[in-house]
Design an enzyme around this catalytic site. Structure first.
Site, PDB file in Angstrom:
ATOM      1  N   ASP A  27       0.589  -1.499  -0.068  1.00  0.00           N
ATOM      2  CA  ASP A  27       0.002  -0.422   0.065  1.00  0.00           C
ATOM      3  C   ASP A  27       0.616   1.511   0.504  1.00  0.00           C
ATOM      4  O   ASP A  27       1.024   2.436  -0.883  1.00  0.00           O
ATOM      5  CB  ASP A  27      -1.266  -0.350   1.308  1.00  0.00           C
ATOM      6  CG  ASP A  27      -0.090   0.227   2.524  1.00  0.00           C
ATOM      7  OD1 ASP A  27       1.159  -1.177   2.268  1.00  0.00           O
ATOM      8  OD2 ASP A  27      -0.426   0.433   3.451  1.00  0.00           O
ATOM      9  N   GLU A  50      10.219 -10.044  -2.281  1.00  0.00           N
ATOM     10  CA  GLU A  50      11.270  -9.095  -2.144  1.00  0.00           C
ATOM     11  C   GLU A  50      12.302  -9.724  -2.295  1.00  0.00           C
ATOM     12  O   GLU A  50      13.399  -8.921  -2.746  1.00  0.00           O
ATOM     13  CB  GLU A  50      10.975  -7.556  -0.901  1.00  0.00           C
ATOM     14  CG  GLU A  50       9.852  -7.046  -0.729  1.00  0.00           C
ATOM     15  CD  GLU A  50       8.535  -7.320  -0.562  1.00  0.00           C
ATOM     16  OE1 GLU A  50       7.650  -7.347  -0.213  1.00  0.00           O
ATOM     17  OE2 GLU A  50       8.947  -9.140   0.267  1.00  0.00           O
ATOM     18  N   HIS A 113       0.596   0.104  10.734  1.00  0.00           N
ATOM     19  CA  HIS A 113       1.293  -1.187  10.102  1.00  0.00           C
ATOM     20  C   HIS A 113       2.839  -1.399   9.607  1.00  0.00           C
ATOM     21  O   HIS A 113       3.109  -0.576   9.181  1.00  0.00           O
ATOM     22  CB  HIS A 113      -0.190  -2.234   9.373  1.00  0.00           C
ATOM     23  CG  HIS A 113      -0.148  -1.419   8.191  1.00  0.00           C
ATOM     24  ND1 HIS A 113      -1.074  -0.161   8.110  1.00  0.00           N
ATOM     25  CD2 HIS A 113       0.217  -1.263   7.293  1.00  0.00           C
ATOM     26  CE1 HIS A 113      -0.955   0.488   6.446  1.00  0.00           C
ATOM     27  NE2 HIS A 113       0.163  -0.544   5.542  1.00  0.00           N
ATOM     28  N   HIS A 114       3.230  -2.897   9.468  1.00  0.00           N
ATOM     29  CA  HIS A 114       4.628  -2.827   8.552  1.00  0.00           C
ATOM     30  C   HIS A 114       5.686  -1.727   9.182  1.00  0.00           C
ATOM     31  O   HIS A 114       6.691  -1.712   9.345  1.00  0.00           O
ATOM     32  CB  HIS A 114       4.065  -2.447   7.438  1.00  0.00           C
ATOM     33  CG  HIS A 114       3.501  -3.034   6.855  1.00  0.00           C
ATOM     34  ND1 HIS A 114       3.152  -4.077   6.639  1.00  0.00           N
ATOM     35  CD2 HIS A 114       3.481  -2.738   5.064  1.00  0.00           C
ATOM     36  CE1 HIS A 114       2.208  -4.677   5.955  1.00  0.00           C
ATOM     37  NE2 HIS A 114       2.150  -3.563   4.566  1.00  0.00           N
ATOM     38  N   GLY A 406      27.864 -15.613  -0.794  1.00  0.00           N
ATOM     39  CA  GLY A 406      27.461 -16.998  -0.897  1.00  0.00           C
ATOM     40  C   GLY A 406      25.359 -17.417  -0.804  1.00  0.00           C
ATOM     41  O   GLY A 406      25.526 -17.891   0.087  1.00  0.00           O
ATOM     42  N   ASP A 433      19.883 -28.548  -5.785  1.00  0.00           N
ATOM     43  CA  ASP A 433      18.281 -28.950  -5.337  1.00  0.00           C
ATOM     44  C   ASP A 433      18.036 -27.757  -3.875  1.00  0.00           C
ATOM     45  O   ASP A 433      17.537 -27.515  -3.315  1.00  0.00           O
ATOM     46  CB  ASP A 433      18.769 -30.123  -5.218  1.00  0.00           C
ATOM     47  CG  ASP A 433      18.957 -30.600  -4.571  1.00  0.00           C
ATOM     48  OD1 ASP A 433      20.266 -30.275  -4.276  1.00  0.00           O
ATOM     49  OD2 ASP A 433      18.907 -32.453  -4.172  1.00  0.00           O
ATOM     50  N   ASN A 460      21.390 -34.111  -6.265  1.00  0.00           N
ATOM     51  CA  ASN A 460      22.143 -34.515  -5.929  1.00  0.00           C
ATOM     52  C   ASN A 460      21.452 -34.986  -4.240  1.00  0.00           C
ATOM     53  O   ASN A 460      22.533 -35.543  -2.930  1.00  0.00           O
ATOM     54  CB  ASN A 460      23.793 -34.143  -5.918  1.00  0.00           C
ATOM     55  CG  ASN A 460      24.410 -32.533  -5.234  1.00  0.00           C
ATOM     56  OD1 ASN A 460      23.400 -32.225  -3.940  1.00  0.00           O
ATOM     57  ND2 ASN A 460      25.139 -32.566  -5.624  1.00  0.00           N
ATOM     58  N   GLY A 462      19.812 -33.306  -1.747  1.00  0.00           N
ATOM     59  CA  GLY A 462      20.585 -32.554  -0.382  1.00  0.00           C
ATOM     60  C   GLY A 462      22.061 -31.145  -0.541  1.00  0.00           C
ATOM     61  O   GLY A 462      22.310 -31.213  -1.626  1.00  0.00           O
ATOM     62  N   GLU A 466      28.329 -28.650   2.243  1.00  0.00           N
ATOM     63  CA  GLU A 466      27.838 -29.071   3.565  1.00  0.00           C
ATOM     64  C   GLU A 466      28.347 -30.073   4.507  1.00  0.00           C
ATOM     65  O   GLU A 466      29.196 -31.111   5.402  1.00  0.00           O
ATOM     66  CB  GLU A 466      26.290 -28.592   4.334  1.00  0.00           C
ATOM     67  CG  GLU A 466      26.850 -27.345   4.390  1.00  0.00           C
ATOM     68  CD  GLU A 466      26.142 -27.171   2.764  1.00  0.00           C
ATOM     69  OE1 GLU A 466      25.574 -27.479   2.037  1.00  0.00           O
ATOM     70  OE2 GLU A 466      26.097 -25.758   2.647  1.00  0.00           O
TER      71      GLU A 466
END
Length: 558
Positions: A27, A50, A113-114, A406, A433, A460, A462, A466
């Site tokens: 708004d 956003e 608001h916001h 990153g 993925d 692959n 997952g 990591e």
């Protein structure tokens, strides 16, 4: 001349050659969006959120020189803030326009608001001050000066900026001077002459010079001048991973990419033993130096920044890098330069496609033949980044990535920006993925605006990177299993994208043939083994583990 504040903002965006602005309606920003709706030079592109809009504006800026997004106050601009921070880290000039509550409400500290409902409207601005080079709350009194000041800062510093536009002043008329396109600052002639003379003497004395290239060469469009100086003085060139393909990798004298002792041994030795390193804005970050394994001599190093030069502990301010390079060329002797050679590019024979399961080695060998001159590659960090980083690219290839900030998921919305900034070029996305699941909904925006990239989804199972750092079998590195190839049809029921899931070489060949032949978005899910990754990435992950976890490393204590 008389113009409304909203129209003045649009004129300033036009001067930066911005033709698309990304964002989400709210708004507080609707009055500006209504102006954009009827502007024949600027198109609003609605994103799914956003954060994705900030990524798209970043990708647009990488191709076009500047990008912009529009948000609503609080919930919108703070949602975009991580993308703005990434643009700052990666030197991408992004303009974030936030519609705010009416100016009278902000001045009276109304509970809106916001907001946090405490009457404080400084907190969001304070957040953005940490991640932008210029900011302003626009008022009728300051609009004529502040809007050009902030947008010029984005252009000259190649960093993001932030403007707040109260919802009740968009149609307020102000007096402004003519709109001029921002220009980079000029050099001080005396300082330029001193710096060029000192640098010329140093180059004439140097026995083992080398040029180290980073992002600033791209952001300030210095590529041609850099190569001309390198060839004039027979100086080998190398680039940081953040500057992949900024210098064409078929350029004579290019020695490969530099990433500490993960570089080619010949290049690592050349850098370590150089007596004159021309450092073009290089930032020696853990992720781009093989975890600080670089050996770059500080003695004899020449630091060239966009507007300053440092040589022999003397700093020369107000010296633009482009002017410095041109002065070197003008001051060099007319002697014929020593010829430089092109780095050999040995290519291994690609096995014939078969029914055997795909692996990383075969897939990336095949991609090295699929990528063509002038392609735009948008490359996610992880296995894709490692593989592309080690590949020799054809002429004209542009690589868009985010190796410093990153943020996984960046590349899919960034692709929306690069496509609209350069619609004439073939554009290819490589995304894992795990990364895809963060921003997958932006496929719907690509289809909505009839964009036609080729997307390779590396499945692959997952977070493989990591898993190599820590927790190979731990549940926190798992993700939900999606039917990726079926997703585009769900995200836009009117589009007809080409979608395929491939597990073998033969299936990959068929999918590539279809993707190349058809004029529509192509989405190819490539299924690869969970713990399969390029060797350089395994070494990088091991260094990351050792660096991050110290004496009580969970891997050692297990």
């Amino acid at each position: 001349m008389k113009v409304t504040i909203g129209q003045f903002i649009l004129q300033q965006l036009h001067a930066l050659n911005i033709e698309h602005i990304y964002g989400v309606p709210g708004d507080y920003n609707l009055s500006l969006l209504e102006l954009i709706e009827h502007d024949n030079r600027l198109q609003f592109i609605g994103n799914c959120n956003e954060l994705n809009a900030s990524y798209a504006a970043d990708g647009y800026a990488r191709m076009k020189g500047a990008g912009a997004l529009i948000t609503t106050y609080g919930v919108g601009d703070l949602a975009a803030l991580s993308g703005i921070a990434g643009a700052y880290a990666e030197s991408s000039p992004v303009i974030c326009l936030a519609g705010t509550p009416p100016l009278h409400a902000m001045k009276s500290h109304a509970l809106m608001h916001h907001s946090l409902a405490d009457g404080n409207f400084d907190n969001v601005m304070n957040c953005f001050k940490q991640f932008t080079v210029a900011q302003a709350l626009i008022t009728p009194e300051n609009a004529a000066m502040e809007i050009p000041r902030v947008l010029t800062a984005a252009w000259t510093e190649k960093k993001p900026v932030y403007l707040q536009l109260p919802s009740d002043i968009c149609e307020v008329e102000i007096e402004v001077t003519a709109v001029l396109a921002p220009r980079l600052p000029a050099s001080d002639r005396y300082n330029l002459q001193l710096a060029a003379s000192a640098l010329l003497r140093r180059l004439q004395q140097a026995q083992r010079p080398v040029m180290l290239i980073d992002q600033m060469v791209d952001r300030y469009q210095l590529q041609q001048l850099v190569v001309e100086v390198a060839h004039k003085f027979a100086i080998p060139l190398t680039n940081m991973p953040t500057a992949k393909c900024i210098i064409a990798e078929t350029t004579a004298g290019w020695m490969g990419g530099y990433s500490g002792n993960l570089s080619r041994p010949e290049l690592f030795a050349l850098m370590a033993n150089s007596d004159c390193v021309l450092n073009f804005g290089a930032r020696l970050v853990d992720s781009t130096t093989g975890y600080f394994s670089h050996q770059i001599p500080t003695e004899g190093q020449i630091e060239i920044q966009p507007y300053t030069v440092k040589l022999d502990n003397v700093t020369y301010p107000a010296v633009a890098a482009a002017d410095l390079l041109q002065a070197l060329l003008d001051g060099a002797a007319d002697d014929a330069a020593t010829p430089m050679t092109v780095l050999p590019n040995p290519r291994h024979k690609l096995p014939a496609p078969s029914d055997a399961p795909l692996d990383q080695a075969y897939f990336w060998q095949r991609m090295s033949r699929f990528i063509a001159e002038d392609d735009v590659l948008v490359v996610e960090n992880g296995t894709s980044g490692a593989a592309i980083g080690g590949m020799r690219m054809p002429n004209g290839v542009k690589v868009v990535n985010q190796p410093i900030w990153g943020s996984i998921g960046y590349t899919l919305p960034a692709l929306l920006g690069t496509l609209m900034a350069a619609p004439e070029r073939r554009q290819i996305l490589f995304i894992g993925d795990g990364s895809f699941q963060l921003t997958a909904q932006e496929v719907s925006t690509l289809l909505r605006y009839e964009q036609k990239p080729i997307i390779f989804l590396i499945n692959n199972d997952g977070y493989t990177i990591e898993r190599y750092i820590l927790g190979e079998a731990s549940s926190y590195n798992d993700i939900g299993r999606w039917d990726y190839a079926a997703l585009p049809a769900v995200l836009n029921t009117e589009a007809r994208p080409f979608c395929a899931a491939v597990e073998t070489g033969q299936q990959l060949e068929l999918a590539l043939e279809h993707a190349s032949r058809q004029d529509r978005l192509a989405f190819i899910e490539v299924k690869l083994p969970m713990m399969d990754t390029p060797p350089v990435m395994k070494e990088f992950c091991n260094r990351c583990n050792n660096f991050n976890f110290g004496l009580r490393n969970p891997r050692r204590c297990a």
